[in-house]
Each structure stands twice: as C-alpha cells, then as structure tokens.
Enzyme design. Structure first.
Site, mmCIF file in Angstrom:
data_model
loop_
_atom_site.group_PDB
_atom_site.id
_atom_site.type_symbol
_atom_site.label_atom_id
_atom_site.label_comp_id
_atom_site.label_asym_id
_atom_site.label_seq_id
_atom_site.Cartn_x
_atom_site.Cartn_y
_atom_site.Cartn_z
ATOM 1 N N ARG A 70 1.569 -1.262 0.011
ATOM 2 C CA ARG A 70 -0.234 -0.017 0.057
ATOM 3 C C ARG A 70 0.761 1.153 -0.263
ATOM 4 O O ARG A 70 1.960 1.338 0.452
ATOM 5 C CB ARG A 70 -0.477 -0.213 0.769
ATOM 6 C CG ARG A 70 -2.290 -0.854 1.266
ATOM 7 C CD ARG A 70 -3.152 -1.118 1.967
ATOM 8 N NE ARG A 70 -2.109 -1.407 3.604
ATOM 9 C CZ ARG A 70 -1.793 -0.810 4.738
ATOM 10 N NH1 ARG A 70 -1.833 0.838 4.186
ATOM 11 N NH2 ARG A 70 -0.974 -1.450 5.549
ATOM 12 N N HIS A 227 -10.909 -2.809 11.426
ATOM 13 C CA HIS A 227 -9.737 -3.906 10.720
ATOM 14 C C HIS A 227 -9.525 -4.491 11.763
ATOM 15 O O HIS A 227 -8.437 -4.638 12.389
ATOM 16 C CB HIS A 227 -8.150 -2.422 10.816
ATOM 17 C CG HIS A 227 -7.213 -2.414 9.898
ATOM 18 N ND1 HIS A 227 -6.506 -3.285 10.106
ATOM 19 C CD2 HIS A 227 -7.180 -3.903 9.008
ATOM 20 C CE1 HIS A 227 -4.833 -3.263 9.427
ATOM 21 N NE2 HIS A 227 -6.180 -4.356 8.991
ATOM 22 N N SER A 249 -0.781 -3.999 10.518
ATOM 23 C CA SER A 249 -1.173 -4.160 8.831
ATOM 24 C C SER A 249 0.173 -5.381 9.321
ATOM 25 O O SER A 249 1.491 -5.043 9.994
ATOM 26 C CB SER A 249 -0.983 -4.238 7.715
ATOM 27 O OG SER A 249 -1.887 -2.987 7.500
ATOM 28 N N ARG A 397 2.686 -4.323 18.005
ATOM 29 C CA ARG A 397 4.549 -4.876 17.670
ATOM 30 C C ARG A 397 4.399 -4.063 19.219
ATOM 31 O O ARG A 397 5.089 -2.729 18.730
ATOM 32 C CB ARG A 397 4.676 -4.035 17.100
ATOM 33 C CG ARG A 397 5.018 -5.331 16.545
ATOM 34 C CD ARG A 397 5.384 -5.523 14.644
ATOM 35 N NE ARG A 397 4.830 -6.640 13.709
ATOM 36 C CZ ARG A 397 5.665 -7.853 13.421
ATOM 37 N NH1 ARG A 397 6.381 -7.992 14.636
ATOM 38 N NH2 ARG A 397 4.884 -9.112 13.124
HETATM 39 C C1 OXD Z 1 -2.993 -5.032 5.130
HETATM 40 C C2 OXD Z 1 -4.221 -5.725 4.478
HETATM 41 O O1 OXD Z 1 -2.470 -4.120 4.390
HETATM 42 O O2 OXD Z 1 -4.609 -6.539 4.953
HETATM 43 O O3 OXD Z 1 -3.660 -4.624 6.016
HETATM 44 O O4 OXD Z 1 -3.997 -6.171 3.484
HETATM 45 MN MN MN Z 2 -5.329 -5.028 7.043
#
Ligand code: OXD
Ligand code: MN
Length: 592
Positions: A70, A227, A249, A397
């Site tokens: 991303r 998320h 992520s 983390r």
């Molecule tokens: C992220 C994914 O980048 O789930 O969070 O791919």
């Molecule tokens: Mn994700």
C-alpha cells in the site's frame, strides 16, 4: 449481460467513454469465467503455473517491483472540507482530485478489456452486508475479487434490487509510481484508483470500500467498520465466545484468527473457529450486544512466516486453488517463502536466488485464497445476522512497556486504549520498517474521516441498554533484556484469550492497576509452557515511570485531533495519568 439499473449502466457507459476500452465484460462470477481468465493470464504471463501435482489450481503473479505494498502517501480521502478528512488522512479538494485522476484515466484502457465486477461485502442475504461495483482493466484484480468477495450475478441482483452501491474505478495504468493515486470520495460513495495492481490499492472491495468508505457510512448509520479479525473460541462445554481483535497490518491477525490450541487445550476439547482475518463490521442488535460480520470471503494473507509451526491452518488452506503474489519458487516450482522448509531456486522477481539480493520472497508477498478452504472456517461466517461479540482486543508490536494483557475498566477506558495503540511499522506499506507509530484501533491507514470524530463515534456506543463487549489490550511482542520475545505467541495466545473469557464470565478477579486490570497470580494458565517466573513477571510488569511518559505521549498525540477531540477521551487520559501519579510519584526526573 448489462444492467437494468440505470445508475449502474450509465456509470459504466460514462467510464467507457472516458477510458475507451476495446471491450466490456460484465463478470458473472462463474467457475467458467474464472478459468477462462486464468488461461488468458497464463498465456500473457500475468500468471505463472505452479507445480500442479503439489499445488493444484495454484498460480504465481509477479508484480512490478515498484508495486508491492500500500502507498499511504498517495492514498487520499477527499471530503469537500479538509477538516472532515482529519490530520490522519491525506487530502485534496474533490474537484481538483477528480480533475487530476480523470486526466490519467483518459484513454487508459485503449486496447484493454473493461471488467465490470458487481460484488457484495458480507453474506448476500445479510442486512449488514453492502454492495459495490468495481470497474477495472486488470484480469488479476477480477480473479482476486472473485476469491475475496461474493462477486457476480447474485451481487448484481442485490444491487439492482437496492439501487445503491459503492462505485470503484481502477486501472493499472502504466504501473508508474509517478502516476499513481488511490482516491476516496466518501460523500459520493466513490473510489478512484490508478497506477497500482497491489491488493490493498487495487482490490477496491477490501481497504478502500470495506474500511475507508464503510467507516464513513458506518458513522452516519450507527455501526462500526473496523480493521479486525473475528475468531470464535469454543470451550470444552461447547460454548463459543466471539472475539474481534484489531492489530496493525502484518502483526499476526491471520495467525490469531486460525490459532491451533496448545496440546493440553486440544485434549480438553477447546476449538477455534475462524470468522474473519482482517475486517469486521459490527452493529448493535436488538438485545444491546454488538453483532459482527466479516465482509470478506477470502484471505489476502502475508506469506513469509506462515509455516507448519506458526499457522498450519493457513498452510492447509493454500495447498490448492490459491493465487500467490511475489513469493519465491523452489526448483520443482512450488511456492516458497522464508519460514518454509526447502530452498528457493528463484526469488520473487524471477531471478536465480542469490542471498545477496535479500529475501527470496518479498516480505509483503501474499496468498489469496477462499476462506472456505480453511479447516477452521466457521459456518457462522455465513450467518446473515452475524455473531455476537464478547470481547474487543487491541494490540500492536511493542518491544517494551505494554504488558502481555490488560483489560479496560469500562468502555471509555477501552476506547482510550484503542486510540493510544502504537506499533512498529511493517512491510505491508511502503516506508521504513520497525519505527514506532501511533495507529489508533489499527485504523490509521483506513479511517475515512477525522480521527477525532471517529473516537467520538466509538464513545457514542456507550448508551443505556447497550451490552457492550469488554475491551482488552494485548502485546505478544514484548522483548526481554536479552532482546528475545518474552511470550511464545501463536497457539499459546489462547491462554490469554482464556483469561479474557474467565473475566467475561466473572470467574477471574484480575488485579487492578492504574493502566488496567491484569491477570492476578495464577490466573493465566501456563501448564505445559516453559516460561520461567522472571519472564512472566517481566511480561506482566507495569513500570510506573515508563507509563507516565507513555500517558504524556498519548496526551500529546490526542491533542493533535483538537478541536475534534472528544472531551470524554481527554478526561479519560487525564484520569489514567493522575491515577499513575497518585499510585507512585516519579522515581527519576523527567528527561526533557
Ligand atoms: C493490510 C492488509 O495491509 O490486510 O492491512 O493487506
Ligand atoms: Mn489488514
């Protein structure tokens, strides 16, 4: 097939006039369509066949080396007023943004096919589900969307019935990082993405729709788009508690969602059910509890580190009918990444493997696979009403300070814990890896509006009659003075989830500290685990000085959302800071 819904037909016609494709294909989501796309991509090199004996139906896609993650700096949330997007988003005036990206779309599909992908996020029959249509010139995107969403004729029928859908326009363009934007227009329920084929930038149902646009819709309609993974924990008596957990992520959401209980737990009859590994839509039900669906139908998981010891369920899921992106391959053409046995022959760019070129698989290499292939897939993932959520977990983390687990004393404290979340950055987004950044509710890259308003929205669920889940914070990543992780993680995380369930059911008392409730002596079940007393003490230690610094840093961070910072959240931060100061005056002077 075209559409009887004028708004849809009109938008496809208008897009075709702008992008000028050679042909238009309306996707029906059938097997035959998927197979034809695969054949076409095998012929043009978009896909490479993997070893069909060991991995039937599995293919490899190698992306452009500059297009592997991303791109947050090129991801814009374009509300008419900049302050509505907040300091947590990049912004451009919507008119200027449309002009900029439409200039890129102009004629970009010449000679290509424009695919129309109707999709539904969530079970087709669910009132919690929402639909969208993605227009794209990438067959790789079509194939991935078929795995990741309920895509095709049934979704189109729902869209035509409801008359409302999120629009997403995507082109890979020239895959030029200088001509790349991922733009969101929440007020128009519209996404425009140009110049990238990477999952999070190009599979528009996922981050763009199910998080950025949906979070905006959810605020207006009284629900939450988060998320979060969703996992069901079944105890030996057959009772299941569903837990929703937010981690940034590449911090192990997929592993937690597919956790294998430690042996003693398995023998006793504990089971784990996977409902989702990345996104959770939650809404209060008639009984006041929060009910959740996973809007996705597949997993777009990080490959490196996935192994028989870390996540055997994921490994079993991806043994067939899987699209791999940017993994390495072995000499007999099996997919390979760091963490698997064997040796790579070619790296993720197709070069003969040479250690000097770095990891063989890209650190953000991925697998795309239908959730139904997961051995622990929950039937409840298809339940239109969703599953009731017993606990919400936040985590990141954090090599130091944050204990293994702590429970918020009430909803407002839990919202503060989520807002204060911090984590070391990972390879899922471009930029430096391993830098600590605040990532409220793991939504920093995904919230489609001002974080101050988002915190207020979270706080607003605390109403008379609400039976809200308990909120916890975990840290699987705390390190000891030797630099090693203190907690084994993976399957053993069930021990921490069990303590949460004991708290929910009123069997564990916990010990109250200014920062939250921690397990009291003996409450964490550690049988069968080689964890010595000193390490356990380190894992559960609350360092008063360190925490006072942390609260001050959280206070500074929250102030960056003024004037939209809810007063309730500031007073909660002050309450915790004062409780810490009262419990233990500073031992050392504050370094300034
Ligand atoms: C992220 C994914 O980048 O789930 O969070 O791919
Ligand atoms: Mn994700």
């Amino acid at each position: 097939m075209a559409s009887k819904l004028a708004a849809l037909q009109h938008w496809v016609d208008e897009t075709a006039a702008l992008t000028r494709p050679a042909r238009i294909h309306w996707c029906d989501g059938s097997d035959a369509e998927y197979q034809a796309l695969v054949q076409q991509m095998l012929q043009n090199g978009d896909l490479i066949e993997l070893n069909q004996q060991t991995h039937p139906g599995c293919y490899l896609h190698r992306s452009h080396p500059s297009d592997v993650a991303r791109v947050e700096h090129l991801t814009l949330v374009c509300h008419p007023q900049q302050q509505d997007s907040g300091p947590n988003n990049h912004w451009m005036d919507p008119a200027a943004a449309h002009a900029k990206i439409d200039a890129l779309f102009d004629g970009c599909m010449e000679g290509r096919t424009l695919y129309v992908i109707p999709y539904c996020m969530g079970p087709i029959e669910s009132p919690l589900a929402r639909c969208g249509v993605e227009l794209t010139d990438s067959p790789y995107v079509v194939a991935n969307m078929r795995i990741m969403t309920r895509m095709g004729a049934a979704a189109q029928a729902r869209i035509e019935r409801e008359g409302r859908f999120v629009r997403g326009l995507h082109s890979i363009g020239e895959l030029d990082p200088e001509r790349r934007f991922i733009m969101h227009f929440p007020d128009e329920l519209l996404i425009k993405s140009y110049g990238s084929g990477y999952g999070g930038n190009a599979l528009l149902g996922k981050k763009c729709h199910a998080l950025r646009i949906a979070s905006h819709q959810a605020r207006a309609e009284g629900w939450l788009a988060e998320h979060m993974l969703i996992v069901g924990i079944e105890n030996p008596q057959g009772q299941i508690h569903y837990i929703a957990a937010a981690f940034p992520s590449a911090c192990g959401k997929t592993n937690l969602a597919m956790l294998i209980p430690p042996e003693g737990y398995r023998r006793a009859g504990w089971k784990v059910w996977t409902v989702g590994d990345d996104i959770c839509w939650m809404r209060p039900g008639a009984d006041g509890r929060l009910y959740a669906i996973n809007p996705e139908a597949g997993f777009f998981g990080v490959a490196p580190g996935t192994s028989a010891s870390t996540n055997p369920n994921a490994l079993a899921s991806i043994a067939r009918d899987t699209i791999f992106t940017n993994v390495a391959v072995t000499a007999d053409n099996q997919p390979w990444w760091e963490g698997l046995p064997g040796t790579p022959a070619a790296d993720w760019q197709g070069r003969a493997y040479d250690r000097a070129n770095g990891p063989a698989a890209h650190p953000n290499s991925r697998f795309t696979v239908s959730a139904r292939q997961c051995p622990t897939w929950s039937k409840q993932a298809e339940a239109p009403a969703g599953v009731p959520i017993s606990a919400i977990v936040f985590g990141g983390r954090r090599p130091s300070l944050l204990p293994l687990v702590m429970e918020a004393r009430d909803w407002a404290h839990g919202v503060l814990m989520g807002a204060a979340m911090g984590s070391e950055t990972t390879a899922a987004a471009t930029g430096a890896v391993g830098v600590l950044r605040r990532d409220s509710m793991a939504m920093k890259p995904f919230c489609g509006y001002h974080f101050g308003d988002y915190f207020a929205h979270w706080l607003s669920f605390d109403q008379a009659g609400a039976k809200l889940p308990k909120i916890f914070h975990v840290n699987w990543f705390r390190k000891g003075s030797d630099g090693q992780f203190l907690w084994p993680g993976f399957g053993d995380n069930l021990r921490v989830l069990e303590w949460m369930i004991e708290r929910i059911e009123g069997r564990a008392t916990g010990v109250d500290t200014p920062v939250g409730i921690l397990p009291s002596e003996g409450e964490l079940k550690l049988e069968g685990l080689a964890l010595d007393r000193t390490r356990l003490d380190e894992l559960l230690a609350v360092d008063p000085d360190g925490w006072q610094d942390e609260l001050a840093a959280i206070g500074d961070y929250l102030e960056s959302f003024v004037p939209r910072l809810p007063a309730r959240l500031r007073s909660e931060q002050q309450r915790v800071a004062q409780a810490l100061a009262a419990a233990q005056p500073r031992r050392r002077a504050h370094a300034s």
